[in-house]
Design a protein around this motif. Structure first.
Motif, mmCIF file in Angstrom:
data_model
loop_
_atom_site.group_PDB
_atom_site.id
_atom_site.type_symbol
_atom_site.label_atom_id
_atom_site.label_comp_id
_atom_site.label_asym_id
_atom_site.label_seq_id
_atom_site.Cartn_x
_atom_site.Cartn_y
_atom_site.Cartn_z
ATOM 1 N N VAL A 278 0.841 -1.198 0.000
ATOM 2 C CA VAL A 278 0.000 0.000 0.000
ATOM 3 C C VAL A 278 0.877 1.250 0.000
ATOM 4 O O VAL A 278 0.632 2.210 -0.749
ATOM 5 N N ARG A 279 1.914 1.241 0.832
ATOM 6 C CA ARG A 279 2.805 2.402 0.934
ATOM 7 C C ARG A 279 3.548 2.637 -0.382
ATOM 8 O O ARG A 279 3.707 3.779 -0.830
ATOM 9 N N GLN A 280 3.993 1.561 -0.996
ATOM 10 C CA GLN A 280 4.667 1.692 -2.286
ATOM 11 C C GLN A 280 3.691 2.159 -3.367
ATOM 12 O O GLN A 280 4.049 2.984 -4.212
ATOM 13 N N ALA A 281 2.464 1.661 -3.310
ATOM 14 C CA ALA A 281 1.450 2.058 -4.295
ATOM 15 C C ALA A 281 1.212 3.561 -4.245
ATOM 16 O O ALA A 281 1.094 4.231 -5.283
ATOM 17 N N ILE A 282 1.136 4.106 -3.035
ATOM 18 C CA ILE A 282 0.909 5.549 -2.888
ATOM 19 C C ILE A 282 2.061 6.328 -3.507
ATOM 20 O O ILE A 282 1.865 7.375 -4.141
ATOM 21 N N ASN A 283 3.278 5.832 -3.346
ATOM 22 C CA ASN A 283 4.430 6.506 -3.955
ATOM 23 C C ASN A 283 4.349 6.496 -5.473
ATOM 24 O O ASN A 283 4.687 7.486 -6.121
ATOM 25 N N TYR A 284 3.905 5.372 -6.051
ATOM 26 C CA TYR A 284 3.764 5.311 -7.505
ATOM 27 C C TYR A 284 2.603 6.172 -8.002
ATOM 28 O O TYR A 284 2.611 6.650 -9.140
ATOM 29 N N ALA A 285 1.596 6.373 -7.156
ATOM 30 C CA ALA A 285 0.358 7.038 -7.596
ATOM 31 C C ALA A 285 0.473 8.551 -7.697
ATOM 32 O O ALA A 285 -0.411 9.200 -8.247
ATOM 33 N N ILE A 286 1.557 9.115 -7.160
ATOM 34 C CA ILE A 286 1.692 10.576 -7.147
ATOM 35 C C ILE A 286 2.771 11.014 -8.130
ATOM 36 O O ILE A 286 3.916 10.543 -8.074
ATOM 37 N N ASN A 287 2.393 11.912 -9.020
ATOM 38 C CA ASN A 287 3.305 12.438 -10.032
ATOM 39 C C ASN A 287 4.169 13.527 -9.389
ATOM 40 O O ASN A 287 3.734 14.654 -9.191
ATOM 41 N N LYS A 288 5.410 13.174 -9.064
ATOM 42 C CA LYS A 288 6.286 14.116 -8.356
ATOM 43 C C LYS A 288 6.715 15.289 -9.236
ATOM 44 O O LYS A 288 6.904 16.408 -8.746
ATOM 45 N N ASP A 289 6.855 15.044 -10.539
ATOM 46 C CA ASP A 289 7.190 16.150 -11.448
ATOM 47 C C ASP A 289 6.066 17.183 -11.472
ATOM 48 O O ASP A 289 6.306 18.397 -11.430
ATOM 49 N N ALA A 290 4.823 16.688 -11.529
ATOM 50 C CA ALA A 290 3.679 17.595 -11.509
ATOM 51 C C ALA A 290 3.589 18.319 -10.175
ATOM 52 O O ALA A 290 3.227 19.495 -10.108
ATOM 53 N N TYR A 291 3.923 17.611 -9.107
ATOM 54 C CA TYR A 291 3.921 18.229 -7.769
ATOM 55 C C TYR A 291 4.862 19.432 -7.723
ATOM 56 O O TYR A 291 4.505 20.510 -7.228
ATOM 57 N N ILE A 292 6.069 19.261 -8.265
ATOM 58 C CA ILE A 292 7.042 20.370 -8.265
ATOM 59 C C ILE A 292 6.507 21.530 -9.099
ATOM 60 O O ILE A 292 6.625 22.700 -8.711
ATOM 61 N N LYS A 293 5.883 21.225 -10.225
ATOM 62 C CA LYS A 293 5.366 22.284 -11.100
ATOM 63 C C LYS A 293 4.161 22.990 -10.489
ATOM 64 O O LYS A 293 4.066 24.216 -10.505
ATOM 65 N N VAL A 294 3.220 22.209 -9.950
ATOM 66 C CA VAL A 294 1.956 22.770 -9.472
ATOM 67 C C VAL A 294 2.093 23.413 -8.102
ATOM 68 O O VAL A 294 1.702 24.559 -7.894
ATOM 69 N N VAL A 295 2.654 22.685 -7.164
ATOM 70 C CA VAL A 295 2.701 23.152 -5.774
ATOM 71 C C VAL A 295 3.902 24.059 -5.518
ATOM 72 O O VAL A 295 3.796 25.049 -4.794
ATOM 73 N N LYS A 296 5.037 23.748 -6.141
ATOM 74 C CA LYS A 296 6.262 24.508 -5.882
ATOM 75 C C LYS A 296 6.620 25.463 -7.020
ATOM 76 O O LYS A 296 7.699 26.067 -7.001
ATOM 77 N N SER A 297 5.737 25.594 -8.004
ATOM 78 C CA SER A 297 5.970 26.489 -9.145
ATOM 79 C C SER A 297 7.302 26.219 -9.832
ATOM 80 O O SER A 297 7.966 27.135 -10.333
ATOM 81 N N GLY A 298 7.699 24.955 -9.843
ATOM 82 C CA GLY A 298 8.943 24.560 -10.507
ATOM 83 C C GLY A 298 10.192 24.842 -9.706
ATOM 84 O O GLY A 298 11.301 24.554 -10.170
ATOM 85 N N LEU A 299 10.053 25.385 -8.515
ATOM 86 C CA LEU A 299 11.212 25.765 -7.707
ATOM 87 C C LEU A 299 11.492 24.686 -6.667
ATOM 88 O O LEU A 299 11.115 24.776 -5.499
ATOM 89 N N GLY A 300 12.146 23.639 -7.101
ATOM 90 C CA GLY A 300 12.465 22.521 -6.237
ATOM 91 C C GLY A 300 12.858 21.322 -7.073
ATOM 92 O O GLY A 300 13.041 21.426 -8.285
ATOM 93 N N ALA A 301 12.989 20.181 -6.427
ATOM 94 C CA ALA A 301 13.382 18.950 -7.123
ATOM 95 C C ALA A 301 12.689 17.771 -6.462
ATOM 96 O O ALA A 301 12.238 17.855 -5.307
ATOM 97 N N LYS A 302 12.579 16.662 -7.199
ATOM 98 C CA LYS A 302 11.999 15.450 -6.628
ATOM 99 C C LYS A 302 12.894 14.933 -5.500
ATOM 100 O O LYS A 302 14.121 14.978 -5.599
ATOM 101 N N LEU A 303 12.273 14.416 -4.449
ATOM 102 C CA LEU A 303 13.020 13.778 -3.367
ATOM 103 C C LEU A 303 13.371 12.362 -3.805
ATOM 104 O O LEU A 303 12.481 11.550 -4.064
ATOM 105 N N ASP A 304 14.654 12.061 -3.891
ATOM 106 C CA ASP A 304 15.077 10.747 -4.372
ATOM 107 C C ASP A 304 15.867 9.974 -3.326
ATOM 108 O O ASP A 304 16.683 9.113 -3.642
ATOM 109 N N SER A 305 15.622 10.282 -2.067
ATOM 110 C CA SER A 305 16.172 9.512 -0.959
ATOM 111 C C SER A 305 15.439 9.941 0.305
ATOM 112 O O SER A 305 14.424 10.638 0.232
ATOM 113 N N THR A 306 15.953 9.566 1.453
ATOM 114 C CA THR A 306 15.335 9.985 2.710
ATOM 115 C C THR A 306 15.810 11.365 3.128
ATOM 116 O O THR A 306 15.323 11.909 4.122
ATOM 117 N N MET A 307 16.751 11.928 2.404
ATOM 118 C CA MET A 307 17.325 13.223 2.733
ATOM 119 C C MET A 307 17.683 13.979 1.464
ATOM 120 O O MET A 307 17.734 13.411 0.373
#
Length: 536
Positions: free
Chosen positions: A309-338
């Motif tokens: 379930v936890r992995q499914a939620i990670n696949y279900a969210i478009n992180k590129d769209a998140y950066i564009k929509v929520v952060k106005s493109g000012l940021g990067a995808k999180l690709d680790s725990t830090m």
């Protein structure tokens, strides 16, 4: 299939833009009306700020939680504490550890004994002498289990604190701890007289050695600090006072900056950056940060106790769209725990946007039709926007989220009120974290160690993995940096696969200020340094 996937992503991105913009417009309009009424009464002070060049206003997006430097976990409260308090060690603008109240230090060859020589002729704001005994009182307070302070876990390896004379502090550890100097930089020193007189009220009546002194704190409205005329450094603050104002609504903060009611705002609303970049009265500053954005998933509650379930939620969210929509493109995808700016970062791969993969994993976990859940977060504009985005994305795989926003203090109380993990009501929490101690331990132990379930720490995923617990301990004991790096790589890989978080993004730290203000700076951890503030 790839072409169809791209078209569907584009259509969904346009839909999300429309829905989120409509929701935020409504919210913004309502909040602006209230703020406008409140600011009418503040217009006189706003004019004073712009004219006398001695008093500045900093607008932030959330309330302070506490002014007790030993019990803070949120970055805004850390910012506030650092205006009034100092530690034996501190951080420069690049988060390197440097001596402050300590004149020098030495570490024994076995890494167990730290000896600090203190600066002399320093007084606390109440006139009490700063000396080795004052340091001992503070460290003993932090270590006392009965006090249940958030900083206690960082000093669990301390077996003895000695003050052989007024200018010497000797700290003995039970085992090597390679992040100990960073933890000492977080241990700000409180007047022992104030600790005795104020006791549990010290969080509302701070007394330190710092460049600014406490004047007043009206929760939800303002914190005011004033220049310490007796500051021990020759270079005194160049402003007379600093007023911090919590302003959750993005539109209100940017309006305050434009009119001069605020001299500095943080965070700068990302969607407003392009709008003000041509304004000669406003300066925008961008810094790559250690701030990560994520959603904790309570691994002790159904359905989040199922890794699929936890992995499914990670696949279900478009992180590129998140950066564009929520952060106005000012940021990067999180690709680790830090963040990649954090010590011992190790890049991970996977969880690229894949709706079909998410649906398949949910079906395998026994939830082919999805489920309902709550997501918590603070009530500022950008957090609301982020939760709405997540809500819309998860709806596509049948997960229906109830978005619950709360003021920071209320949210903290809700999270920390559970006496046991079983009593915790939290399901999902959209939040950010930055290791204010500047080390990998600060980005790991408090969030993923099973010793750090609330209220002891911030492991709100209630994540427990015996290997990770052991590796965290091993990494802390490592005196060889290469060995520590290898261990932290294993930790990050394992947590990534276990997915106790939805791994969202890494912020760019963006602040806005009036062009006549200098010396105010946001550090990579998101804390604000005001030591050199000056209005020209």
């Amino acid at each position: 299939m790839k072409v169809q996937g791209k078209m569907w992503s584009t259509l969904m991105l346009l839909l999300i833009f429309t829905v989120v913009a409509a929701g935020c417009s409504s919210s913004s309009g309502s909040s602006n009306t209230g703020t406008g009424s409140a600011s009418t009464g503040q217009s006189g002070s706003a004019q004073t700020v712009s004219k006398n060049k001695k008093d500045i206003v900093i607008a932030i997006n959330a309330n302070f939680i506490t002014l007790d430097p030993h019990n803070t976990s949120d970055t805004h409260s850390i910012t506030a504490a650092r205006t009034m308090y100092e530690g034996l060690m501190g951080f420069d603008k690049d988060m390197n550890v440097v001596p402050v109240l300590a004149d020098s230090y030495k570490i024994s060859d076995d890494g167990l004994v730290y000896t600090f020589t203190l600066k002399q002729n320093i007084k606390f704001h109440d006139g009490t002498d700063f000396n080795a005994e004052a340091v001992k009182v503070n460290l003993d307070r932090i270590r006392d289990e009965k006090n249940n302070l958030k900083m206690r876990k960082s000093f669990a390896k301390v077996t003895k604190v000695e003050a052989p004379d007024a200018k010497t502090v000797v700290i003995t550890l039970s085992e090597p701890y390679n992040a100990f100097l960073n933890k000492m930089a977080m241990a700000l020193i409180v007047s022992p007289k104030a600790l005795k007189e104020q006791a549990e009220n010290i969080g509302k009546n701070p007394v330190g050695t710092g460049p600014f002194k406490f004047k007043e704190w009206v929760q939800g409205d303002r914190l005011v600090v004033v220049k310490n005329p007796d500051y021990w450094q020759k270079d005194l603050p160049k402003v007379e006072s600093i007023t911090f104002k919590p302003v959750p609504e993005n539109g209100s903060r940017i309006a305050m900056l434009k009119t001069g009611e605020a001299d500095f705002i943080y965070p700068m609303p990302t969607e407003q950056v392009s709008e003000v970049q041509g304004d000669s009265n406003i300066v925008i500053d961008k810094v790559d940060s250690t701030i990560v954005r994520y959603v904790t998933l309570n691994t002790m509650k159904k359905p989040f106790d199922n890794v699929k379930v936890r992995q499914a939620i990670n696949y279900a969210i478009n992180k590129d769209a998140y950066i564009k929509v929520v952060k106005s493109g000012l940021g990067a995808k999180l690709d680790s725990t830090m963040s990649s700016k954090t010590q011992y970062y190790s890049k991970q791969s996977g969880y690229d946007y894949d709706v079909e993969k998410a649906k398949s994993l949910l079906a395998e976990a026994g939830y082919p039709e999805g489920f309902t859940a709550e997501i918590w977060g603070e009530n500022d504009s950008e957090t609301m926007k982020g939760m709405q985005f997540i809500q819309q994305q998860l709806a596509l795989v049948g997960i229906k989220l109830d978005v619950k926003s709360m003021e920071g203090g209320t949210l903290s109380e809700q999270i920390n009120s559970a006496a046991t993990p079983e009593q915790a009501k939290i399901q999902m929490w959209y939040v950010s974290w930055s290791p204010s101690s500047g080390d990998a331990d600060g980005a790991t132990r408090g969030l993923f160690s099973s010793e750090m379930f609330p209220p002891a720490g911030s492991n709100t995923a209630y994540y427990k993995n015996p290997n990770v617990d052991k590796w965290i301990a091993d990494a802390n004991k490592a005196t060889d940096p290469n060995q520590a790096k290898t261990i932290y790589a294993d930790i990050q890989k394992t947590i990534w696969e276990d997915a106790p978080w939805v791994f969202m993004g890494v912020d760019q730290v963006i602040s806005g200020q009036r062009s006549n203000l200098s010396g105010v700076k946001v550090f990579p951890d998101g804390s604000i340094s005001v030591r050199d503030a000056e209005v020209k």
